[in-house]
Design a protein around this motif. Structure first.
Motif, mmCIF file in Angstrom:
data_model
loop_
_atom_site.group_PDB
_atom_site.id
_atom_site.type_symbol
_atom_site.label_atom_id
_atom_site.label_comp_id
_atom_site.label_asym_id
_atom_site.label_seq_id
_atom_site.Cartn_x
_atom_site.Cartn_y
_atom_site.Cartn_z
ATOM 1 N N VAL A 51 0.861 -1.177 0.000
ATOM 2 C CA VAL A 51 0.000 0.000 0.000
ATOM 3 C C VAL A 51 0.900 1.230 0.000
ATOM 4 N N THR A 52 0.581 2.182 -0.862
ATOM 5 C CA THR A 52 1.370 3.408 -0.946
ATOM 6 C C THR A 52 0.835 4.465 0.017
ATOM 7 N N ARG A 53 1.612 5.507 0.201
ATOM 8 C CA ARG A 53 1.174 6.617 1.055
ATOM 9 C C ARG A 53 -0.125 7.202 0.523
ATOM 10 N N GLY A 54 -0.301 7.178 -0.793
ATOM 11 C CA GLY A 54 -1.515 7.707 -1.401
ATOM 12 C C GLY A 54 -2.685 6.746 -1.398
ATOM 13 N N GLY A 55 -2.478 5.540 -0.872
ATOM 14 C CA GLY A 55 -3.579 4.595 -0.742
ATOM 15 C C GLY A 55 -3.735 3.609 -1.884
ATOM 16 N N ILE A 56 -2.791 3.605 -2.805
ATOM 17 C CA ILE A 56 -2.848 2.619 -3.892
ATOM 18 C C ILE A 56 -2.413 1.266 -3.340
ATOM 19 N N ILE A 57 -3.184 0.234 -3.660
ATOM 20 C CA ILE A 57 -2.963 -1.107 -3.113
ATOM 21 C C ILE A 57 -2.709 -2.095 -4.245
ATOM 22 N N ASN A 58 -1.791 -3.001 -3.984
ATOM 23 C CA ASN A 58 -1.479 -4.061 -4.941
ATOM 24 C C ASN A 58 -1.423 -5.385 -4.187
ATOM 25 N N TYR A 59 -2.112 -6.392 -4.733
ATOM 26 C CA TYR A 59 -2.119 -7.727 -4.136
ATOM 27 C C TYR A 59 -1.533 -8.750 -5.107
ATOM 28 N N ALA A 60 -0.900 -9.758 -4.557
ATOM 29 C CA ALA A 60 -0.553 -10.920 -5.362
ATOM 30 C C ALA A 60 -1.840 -11.636 -5.762
ATOM 31 N N ASP A 61 -1.851 -12.216 -6.941
ATOM 32 C CA ASP A 61 -3.056 -12.901 -7.415
ATOM 33 C C ASP A 61 -3.492 -14.005 -6.456
ATOM 34 N N SER A 62 -2.524 -14.647 -5.831
ATOM 35 C CA SER A 62 -2.823 -15.791 -4.969
ATOM 36 C C SER A 62 -3.575 -15.414 -3.701
ATOM 37 N N VAL A 63 -3.584 -14.121 -3.334
ATOM 38 C CA VAL A 63 -4.247 -13.724 -2.097
ATOM 39 C C VAL A 63 -5.429 -12.798 -2.322
ATOM 40 N N LYS A 64 -5.666 -12.397 -3.565
ATOM 41 C CA LYS A 64 -6.781 -11.495 -3.858
ATOM 42 C C LYS A 64 -8.097 -12.119 -3.415
ATOM 43 N N GLY A 65 -8.914 -11.311 -2.753
ATOM 44 C CA GLY A 65 -10.197 -11.779 -2.271
ATOM 45 C C GLY A 65 -10.134 -12.456 -0.917
ATOM 46 N N ARG A 66 -8.924 -12.739 -0.422
ATOM 47 C CA ARG A 66 -8.779 -13.389 0.876
ATOM 48 C C ARG A 66 -8.037 -12.508 1.883
ATOM 49 N N PHE A 67 -7.047 -11.762 1.428
ATOM 50 C CA PHE A 67 -6.243 -10.915 2.306
ATOM 51 C C PHE A 67 -6.620 -9.451 2.093
ATOM 52 N N ILE A 68 -6.511 -8.682 3.173
ATOM 53 C CA ILE A 68 -6.773 -7.245 3.100
ATOM 54 C C ILE A 68 -5.633 -6.504 3.779
ATOM 55 N N ILE A 69 -5.022 -5.583 3.048
ATOM 56 C CA ILE A 69 -3.967 -4.753 3.622
ATOM 57 C C ILE A 69 -4.548 -3.389 3.961
ATOM 58 N N SER A 70 -4.118 -2.830 5.075
ATOM 59 C CA SER A 70 -4.564 -1.500 5.460
ATOM 60 C C SER A 70 -3.439 -0.790 6.193
ATOM 61 N N ARG A 71 -3.578 0.521 6.297
ATOM 62 C CA ARG A 71 -2.535 1.353 6.893
ATOM 63 C C ARG A 71 -3.218 2.402 7.761
ATOM 64 N N ASP A 72 -2.682 2.672 8.916
ATOM 65 C CA ASP A 72 -3.314 3.661 9.780
ATOM 66 C C ASP A 72 -3.083 5.061 9.217
ATOM 67 N N ASN A 73 -3.879 6.016 9.688
ATOM 68 C CA ASN A 73 -3.837 7.367 9.137
ATOM 69 C C ASN A 73 -2.482 8.032 9.315
ATOM 70 N N ALA A 74 -1.811 7.703 10.380
ATOM 71 C CA ALA A 74 -0.502 8.309 10.621
ATOM 72 C C ALA A 74 0.577 7.716 9.718
ATOM 73 N N GLY A 75 0.255 6.578 9.102
ATOM 74 C CA GLY A 75 1.232 5.942 8.222
ATOM 75 C C GLY A 75 2.298 5.167 8.945
ATOM 76 N N ASN A 76 2.096 4.955 10.252
ATOM 77 C CA ASN A 76 3.124 4.277 11.033
ATOM 78 C C ASN A 76 2.969 2.776 11.067
ATOM 79 N N THR A 77 1.754 2.305 10.859
ATOM 80 C CA THR A 77 1.470 0.893 11.050
ATOM 81 C C THR A 77 0.711 0.350 9.844
#
Length: 116
Positions: A51-77
């Protein structure tokens, strides 16, 4: 310098869920990308999700639909919610960050084991 500390790995049965967390410290203001890679025994390290600072997300095909990546607003976690886990997801999961100077940083890794 950026330091990354992961948590949340463990043992789970197939079909179960786990949530990984990665907390960044140091020059966190310089981080542009955060995410996760994994490495299974005898295999190369591979991308899981970014996940980029701007919120663009990229997943491997093998995990799409099963895994979710997220980032806190501060960008620390960054978090990785892993659902419908499969034995093929068993690996050491590494937190990753890329800063504005294109320097890469890695966490120490956390083991995820999915039993069938």
């Amino acid at each position: 310098q950026v330091q990354l500390a992961e948590s949340g790995g463990g043992l789970v049965q197939a079909g179960g869920s786990l949530r990984l967390s990665c907390a960044a410290s140091g020059r966190i203001f310089s981080i542009n990308v955060m995410g996760w890679y994994r490495q299974a025994p005898g295999k190369q390290r591979e991308l899981v999700a970014l996940v980029t600072r701007g919120g663009i997300i990229n997943y491997a095909d093998s995990v799409k639909g099963r895994f979710i990546i997220s980032r806190d607003n501060a960008g620390n976690t960054v978090y990785l919610q892993m659902n419908s886990l499969e034995p093929e997801d068993t690996a050491v999961y590494y937190c990753y960050s890329l800063d504005s100077r294109y320097d890469k940083y890695w966490g120490q890794g956390t083991q995820v084991t999915v039993s069938s």
